[in-house]
Enzyme design. Structure first.
Site, PDB file in Angstrom:
ATOM      1  N   ASP A 310      23.944  42.027  36.604  1.00 37.07           N
ATOM      2  CA  ASP A 310      24.842  42.855  37.394  1.00 37.07           C
ATOM      3  C   ASP A 310      23.991  43.958  38.031  1.00 37.07           C
ATOM      4  O   ASP A 310      22.781  44.073  37.797  1.00 37.07           O
ATOM      5  CB  ASP A 310      25.994  43.404  36.536  1.00 37.07           C
ATOM      6  CG  ASP A 310      27.201  43.794  37.399  1.00 37.07           C
ATOM      7  OD1 ASP A 310      27.019  43.974  38.615  1.00 37.07           O
ATOM      8  OD2 ASP A 310      28.313  43.939  36.860  1.00 37.07           O
TER       9      ASP A 310
HETATM   10  C1  BGC Z   1      30.008  44.864  39.593  1.00 37.68           C
HETATM   11  C2  BGC Z   1      30.067  43.364  39.842  1.00 37.68           C
HETATM   12  C3  BGC Z   1      29.765  43.084  41.289  1.00 37.68           C
HETATM   13  C4  BGC Z   1      28.405  43.680  41.650  1.00 37.68           C
HETATM   14  C5  BGC Z   1      28.017  43.458  43.092  1.00 37.68           C
HETATM   15  C6  BGC Z   1      28.703  45.443  40.095  1.00 37.68           C
HETATM   16  O1  BGC Z   1      28.667  46.827  39.987  1.00 37.68           O
HETATM   17  O2  BGC Z   1      30.137  45.112  38.202  1.00 37.68           O
HETATM   18  O3  BGC Z   1      31.327  42.860  39.467  1.00 37.68           O
HETATM   19  O4  BGC Z   1      29.780  41.713  41.517  1.00 37.68           O
HETATM   20  O5  BGC Z   1      28.456  45.082  41.429  1.00 37.68           O
HETATM   21  O6  BGC Z   1      28.796  44.219  43.946  1.00 37.68           O
END
Ligand code: BGC
Length: 765
Positions: A310
């Site tokens: 993430d």
């Molecule tokens: C979120 C994810 C997301 C990623 C890209 C992260 O902060 O937890 O769910 O896919 O950002 O935007």
């Protein structure tokens, strides 16, 4: 498109529960062979680049979080990231949402730049959070969020909205979706519960598979389909404190029973990529957990594609979790745990650390080869080498009225009627309505987060022509019959009682649209679950008018409303229903459509009493030692209709079954009211005695059925032997000899029940 043929029959008879593997391509090995051949040609630096994912605005002009209203690529940054660091993946955007033509220009420029200048022509895989439609492309169709799809209890809607989302993503030259969220969430405080399919595992299994079938179709190389990325493995959705990215404490047998299953079903349905949990489970950060990533996800669940971090979460092993002494060690821990690609997303340090660690002998080349092989496999399978971008002109259904109609249908089925005192609803045409509240006249209040922008709270990106709730009510009930005043904001001052009562005097009913300012991730953290005091005060002031009060909640979570519930004659939970949510609410309020949604989670009555429907017997023990301790505001599975349904003639195929046998059952359902309607038939089992405390009940099947007034239908269900299993303390799925109850019905407080016996010992009972 396929859905157009299916749409007319939505809701007529939907059978759920299938988990058939989708991937029928000739042989996936072809793609691994191509990946292997290419892998041999790559240097270590090129491999490390393939493992790195940066944000789009790392390569556009201006600062990373620029607020420009167009995105121009920066040649020096392109050279640095794509040629010098061989970056293999890019994601998302800054603030401004480009239209599909601009997405095409941006992604074509990137892919063409690689084709012209790089040593090998390996296209980037472009990732997007298209979580309720292709939400980061201006003009796309916006659907209800996942929680609304779960509330529809209609997996066909997850499939069809998934299909349209994929089509509109490909129209924007994007082929990889950071969705669905398969975090079973048993924590109503958590600000991302709206991104999930709710608190039940079976619901997550079924909805997740339907969503994936819609997005991936028969083949992800189809230029109307995309590859999904399952989020966030595993346990992210039940943080102990309720705060985003904070620790969860979940024993392994519960992880296996409740949280891992949706991922297993999704991988069996063809999902190839998975994003990790930013938080920690039982003290181990999700990005450092070799057991979860390598042993379970890649080993037991058999993930063929790759594992993505993430946002900046490898760095956070150092800066937040404190399990690494520096960024270099963080990379080593994550890659050795099984991470294949890091969403860095601001720099190329990850790739540099990978090179250094391999050269120092601290990460074996075999681990890097495994990661890159998985990434190349997905790129080949997606058809990116053949079609790295698409001409948006070929996607003439993008943002069409047909797609808006699907969004409207999904919104209609997702909105839950929680209370309807004395059948105050539906309202007749001509009823004079005062509509008020912070969510009453804003498109952002319908779409919620991940809508044009990440927070989704900036009205400057509103789509022209879409209707707020106020505008939709005017359209449906007649402009002259609907008055509006803001009443209050999400927090802050409330309009004076005198002013409000003056307005209410001219109205027959008051519609109050309350809820939460759109927010997700850390900004969605809250300290208490009660609805904001100013909104409660608005209800109290308007109640004094003596006019019927109808509450409409537009919000991500089930906020505590105990104090105002008795002041309301009717209550609807709309979640964040998307662009057609205003229209859908108006149709439900006037009764041209009949509500058919049921809660996908337990709605708490008190901030300090958070239970889920699965809860244990000891949670039912009340203060006076009566079994009245489980007392939520509304139960999982609750939801009303304008018609009535009656269940009877429940028949079981046997009162005793043996090992491996299934039980067949039938029940008769009658629409006993005078409106056509759809009923959600819910089937639960209860294990009466088990070696570890059994759940109060467990959902094993559901079916949404349309019945005309007076129509009768006999429904058949199967209780499979597998449905009787639970995970024991040795982390094994087992079945135990003994009695079970069947519970079947449309509302949790009114279920038909029968008992049967599972005989594992032979002989008579
Ligand atoms: C979120 C994810 C997301 C990623 C890209 C992260 O902060 O937890 O769910 O896919 O950002 O935007």
């Amino acid at each position: 498109m396929k859905y157009l043929h299916i749409l007319p029959v939505i809701g007529v008879f939907i059978l759920v529960g299938s988990c058939r593997p989708l991937d029928k391509e000739v042989s996936s090995d072809i793609y691994f062979q191509r990946a292997d051949s290419l892998l041999q040609l790559l240097t270590l630096e090129e491999k490390a680049g393939q493992m790195t994912n940066i944000g789009l605005t790392a390569i556009t002009q201006g600062p990373f979080w620029n607020d420009f209203d167009t995105l121009e690529l920066d040649t020096a940054k392109l050279r640095y990231y794509l040629l010098e660091n061989h970056i293999g993946s890019i994601q998302n955007k800054g603030i401004y949402p480009p239209p599909k033509e601009e997405w095409h220009r941006i992604i074509k420029t990137i892919q063409d730049y690689i084709a012209r200048h790089a040593r090998h022509n390996i296209p980037v895989i472009y990732g997007m959070d298209a979580v309720h439609g292709a939400n980061y492309t201006a003009g796309s169709t916006l659907f209800p969020h996942q929680i609304g799809l779960a509330a529809s209890w209609n997996p066909e809607l997850a499939r069809l909205t998934g299909e349209v989302t994929a089509y509109e993503m490909r129209a924007s030259s994007q082929a990889w979706n950071y969705a669905p969220v398969l975090d079973v969430s048993m924590q109503p405080l958590w600000g991302r519960i709206f991104e999930t399919f709710g608190e039940d595992t079976h619901m997550n299994n079924v909805m997740g598979v339907a969503f994936i079938e819609g997005q991936q179709g028969e083949s992800i190389s189809d230029t109307t389909r995309v590859a999904v990325c399952l989020k966030h493995f595993v346990g992210y959705g039940t943080p102990f404190s309720g705060k985003d990215r904070s620790p969860a404490y979940i024993p392994e047998h519960y992880l296996r029973q409740y949280y891992i299953e949706p991922f297993r079903h999704a991988i069996n349905a063809g999902a190839l990529t998975v994003m990790l949990n930013s938080g920690s489970v039982n003290g181990v950060p999700g990005h450092a957990d070799h057991y979860f990533i390598t042993d379970i996800l890649k080993g037991e669940l058999g993930l063929k594609g790759f594992v993505l971090s993430d946002w900046q979460d490898v760095d956070r092993l150092e800066t937040m979790h404190h399990v690494a002494k520096d960024g270099r060690e963080a990379v080593k821990i994550a890659v050795m745990a099984g991470l294949d690609m890091s969403m860095t997303p601001y720099d190329a340090d990850f790739a540099k650390h990978v090179v250094d660690l391999v050269n120092a002998g601290e990460i074996p080349m075999s681990r890097i080869d495994d990661a890159v092989r998985r990434i190349l496999y997905v790129k080949f399978k997606l058809g990116l080498f053949e079609t790295p971008y698409h001409d948006p002109a070929g996607y003439d259904k993008f943002g069409s009225a047909e797609f808006a109609e699907l969004s409207y249908q999904a919104a209609l089925e997702s909105i839950t009627l929680l209370k309807n005192q004395d059948q105050i609803l539906p309202l007749a045409y001509g009823t004079k309505i005062l509509v008020t509240g912070p969510a009453a006249n804003a498109l952002t209040a319908l779409n919620g987060p991940w809508s044009r922008t990440w927070a989704g709270d900036d009205p400057s990106y509103d789509d022209p022509g879409k209707k707020t709730l106020f505008e939709a009510l005017q359209h449906t009930f007649g402009e002259q019959h609907v008055m509006y005043t803001p009443g209050t904001d999400y927090e802050g001052d409330v309009e004076s009682e005198r002013h409000l009562l003056n307005l209410a005097r001219n109205a027959d009913v008051i519609v109050l649209a309350l809820g939460e300012r759109p927010a997700t991730e850390k900004p969605s953290d809250i300290n208490e679950l009660d609805l904001q005091p100013n909104q409660i005060e608005l209800v109290k002031r308007l109640h004094k008018s003596g006019k019927p009060v109808i509450l409409v909640f537009l919000q991500g979570r089930p906020r505590v409303v105990r104090k105002i519930e008795p002041l309301a004659d009717a209550i609807l939970m709309a979640y964040w229903p998307g662009h057609e949510g205003g229209r859908a609410l108006a149709s439900l309020l006037i009764g041209s459509e009949n509500p058919s949604s049921k809660l996908p989670y337990t709605w708490p009555r008190y901030s300090g009493s958070l239970y889920t429907y699965q809860h244990k017997g000891s949670e039912r023990l009340g203060q006076t030692f009566d079994m009245d301790g489980f007392n939520p505001q509304w139960e999982f599975g609750h939801g009303l209709s304008y018609t009535t349904f009656q269940y009877d003639a429940l028949k079981l195929s046997a009162d005793t079954i043996q090992a491996g046998e299934a039980l067949h059952l039938s029940v008769r359902l009658t629409n006993t009211g005078n409106q056509p309607g759809k009923e959600v038939v819910q089937l639960y089992i209860r294990d009466l005695v088990a070696s570890i405390t059994p759940d109060h009940r467990k959902l094993i099947a559901f079916e949404k059925v349309y019945l005309a007034p007076g129509q009768v239908k006999t429904l058949d269900f199967i209780v499979a032997y597998e449905d009787l299993k639970f995970v024991n303390l040795d982390n094994e799925w087992i079945v135990e000899h003994g009695d079970f109850n069947i519970l079947i019905g449309g509302n949790p407080d009114d279920m038909l029940t029968e008992r049967f016996f599972l005989n594992l010992k032979g002989g008579l009972k």
